[in-house]
Design an enzyme around this catalytic site. Sequence first.
Site, PDB file in Angstrom:
ATOM      1  N   CYS A 207      43.152  42.289  30.820  1.00  0.00           N
ATOM      2  CA  CYS A 207      44.211  41.586  31.830  1.00  0.00           C
ATOM      3  C   CYS A 207      44.869  40.473  31.196  1.00  0.00           C
ATOM      4  O   CYS A 207      46.021  40.034  31.887  1.00  0.00           O
ATOM      5  CB  CYS A 207      43.483  41.353  33.180  1.00  0.00           C
ATOM      6  SG  CYS A 207      42.061  42.512  33.522  1.00  0.00           S
TER       7      CYS A 207
ATOM      8  N   HIS B   6      47.008  35.749  39.750  1.00  0.00           N
ATOM      9  CA  HIS B   6      46.328  37.108  39.030  1.00  0.00           C
ATOM     10  C   HIS B   6      46.160  37.882  40.547  1.00  0.00           C
ATOM     11  O   HIS B   6      46.243  39.055  40.243  1.00  0.00           O
ATOM     12  CB  HIS B   6      45.116  36.596  38.185  1.00  0.00           C
ATOM     13  CG  HIS B   6      44.717  37.576  37.801  1.00  0.00           C
ATOM     14  ND1 HIS B   6      45.571  38.528  36.808  1.00  0.00           N
ATOM     15  CD2 HIS B   6      43.560  38.188  37.631  1.00  0.00           C
ATOM     16  CE1 HIS B   6      44.739  39.387  35.960  1.00  0.00           C
ATOM     17  NE2 HIS B   6      43.546  39.277  36.482  1.00  0.00           N
TER      18      HIS B   6
ATOM     19  N   GLU C 211      39.480  32.393  41.776  1.00  0.00           N
ATOM     20  CA  GLU C 211      40.868  31.751  41.200  1.00  0.00           C
ATOM     21  C   GLU C 211      41.514  30.866  42.217  1.00  0.00           C
ATOM     22  O   GLU C 211      41.981  29.905  41.874  1.00  0.00           O
ATOM     23  CB  GLU C 211      41.928  33.271  41.032  1.00  0.00           C
ATOM     24  CG  GLU C 211      43.359  32.722  40.869  1.00  0.00           C
ATOM     25  CD  GLU C 211      43.980  33.890  40.903  1.00  0.00           C
ATOM     26  OE1 GLU C 211      45.397  33.799  40.452  1.00  0.00           O
ATOM     27  OE2 GLU C 211      43.640  34.970  41.154  1.00  0.00           O
TER      28      GLU C 211
ATOM     29  N   LYS D  55      50.353  41.866  42.517  1.00  0.00           N
ATOM     30  CA  LYS D  55      49.649  42.947  42.394  1.00  0.00           C
ATOM     31  C   LYS D  55      49.443  43.502  43.673  1.00  0.00           C
ATOM     32  O   LYS D  55      49.227  45.050  43.719  1.00  0.00           O
ATOM     33  CB  LYS D  55      48.020  42.505  41.844  1.00  0.00           C
ATOM     34  CG  LYS D  55      48.098  42.329  40.507  1.00  0.00           C
ATOM     35  CD  LYS D  55      46.632  41.865  39.986  1.00  0.00           C
ATOM     36  CE  LYS D  55      46.680  41.472  38.372  1.00  0.00           C
ATOM     37  NZ  LYS D  55      47.536  40.298  38.146  1.00  0.00           N
TER      38      LYS D  55
ATOM     39  N   HIS E  99      46.828  46.734  39.788  1.00  0.00           N
ATOM     40  CA  HIS E  99      46.572  45.667  38.583  1.00  0.00           C
ATOM     41  C   HIS E  99      47.027  46.630  37.438  1.00  0.00           C
ATOM     42  O   HIS E  99      46.503  47.563  37.076  1.00  0.00           O
ATOM     43  CB  HIS E  99      45.313  45.636  38.650  1.00  0.00           C
ATOM     44  CG  HIS E  99      44.426  44.532  37.705  1.00  0.00           C
ATOM     45  ND1 HIS E  99      45.334  44.192  36.557  1.00  0.00           N
ATOM     46  CD2 HIS E  99      43.450  43.878  37.421  1.00  0.00           C
ATOM     47  CE1 HIS E  99      44.680  43.196  35.844  1.00  0.00           C
ATOM     48  NE2 HIS E  99      43.508  43.028  36.523  1.00  0.00           N
TER      49      HIS E  99
ATOM     50  N   PHE F 238      38.430  40.158  31.653  1.00  0.00           N
ATOM     51  CA  PHE F 238      37.037  40.413  31.336  1.00  0.00           C
ATOM     52  C   PHE F 238      36.730  39.553  29.929  1.00  0.00           C
ATOM     53  O   PHE F 238      37.461  39.483  29.133  1.00  0.00           O
ATOM     54  CB  PHE F 238      37.071  41.925  30.919  1.00  0.00           C
ATOM     55  CG  PHE F 238      36.695  42.879  32.085  1.00  0.00           C
ATOM     56  CD1 PHE F 238      36.362  42.239  33.428  1.00  0.00           C
ATOM     57  CD2 PHE F 238      36.369  44.452  32.108  1.00  0.00           C
ATOM     58  CE1 PHE F 238      36.244  43.045  34.451  1.00  0.00           C
ATOM     59  CE2 PHE F 238      36.132  44.744  33.216  1.00  0.00           C
ATOM     60  CZ  PHE F 238      35.899  44.403  34.508  1.00  0.00           C
TER      61      PHE F 238
END
Length: 407
Positions: A163, A300, A311, A329, A334, A394
């Site tokens: 990401c 994000h 976040e 998003k 995503h 990740f």
Amino acid sequence: MKRVVVTGIGGITPLGSDWATIAARLGDGHNAVRRMHEWDFFDALNGRLGCPVDDFILPDWPRRHLRSMGRVSHLAVAASEKALDDGGLLGDPSIADGRMGVAYGSSGGSIDPARTIGRMLETGSMQGVTATSYIQMMAHTTAVNVGVFFGLKGRIIPTSSACTSGSQAIGFGYEAIAHGKQRLMLCGGAEELSGPGAAVFDTLFATSTRNDTPALTPRPFDRARDGLVVGEGATTLLLEERDHALARGARIHAEVVGFGCNSDGQHITQPTRQTMAVAMQMALADAGLTAGAIGYVSAHGTATDRGDVAESHATASVLGEGVPVSSMKSYVGHTLGACGALESWWAIMMMREGWFSPTINLDDPDPECAALDYIRGQARFIDTEYVMNNNFAFGGINTSLIFRKHP
């Protein structure tokens, strides 16, 4: 240190492939999520929603280039072609003299050649395995296909970091120019939609299962959020050393002024708010700014349980609870490797025009999330000189980018 500006932008997204179309659809407040009947074949898949680019038509490119490309590279090269055209450099032979490099990434390569390799492992048959199967599925397929397609001889920086692929690409391209290693960089990220790509998150119980109400999900930061929706697309930013851009009379969309990147060093899939905050602080320090200078944050905002909480608290700890925030998003899901570049593009354009789109489906902010100034309902008119775009991946990879409005 050289100053770095954005002189070209191009993208392929589920909401459209030009800013006028995208802005109109953002204004309508509808997302691009749909039920993926193509995935009915997968019997155990819980979340069957996606945000595909349904209207992408493969350009009439030379076959010698197409052989090495899967869909993810098709999207990356098409977005890069648009960026070069927007920047006035498409077809300019001077870009092939080594002054332009590429920083580009995706979560992985294309799925079709991987399917062929998997069949070989399962059955022993090499039917369908070709000389370009690996090229289409390798992790750096987007970076090298962009470079080869346009004949670029500068440095190649692959950023296959899930990401943060797109945001790392912009950050690393910015650093290459700022330190005088390149004059220009094509930077961005791409992703192609696939059932296996959705299954990665489905097995983590991180996908939305509102299969019958696609317009109502994803729901970043909302109390009733139930996971992310996977999307696809590509966005490319043409970065350029500012004096070089001014000398050729280029139009400047924005200036890249700050980049922060670090890792949690703790868990592969669980985010850590403290190191997220450090990435934002690094970007502010790089830009020489105080927190109060940031007028908007493109979050994000994946609509996952722990991600949104971590976040939001990281953002509040660095920028305060009064900073305006929204997640794109909520419109296109995503887009994984593409999201860092796509969301940077949209943040830049909204900053230029003085309005910022709300997070749709954010009806009831989760009290577990920090009490930020979430833009909801209608677009917010904000006159700001600086915007921040944050992305987290990740592996605990954290990125923060800061863009400045060009006069």
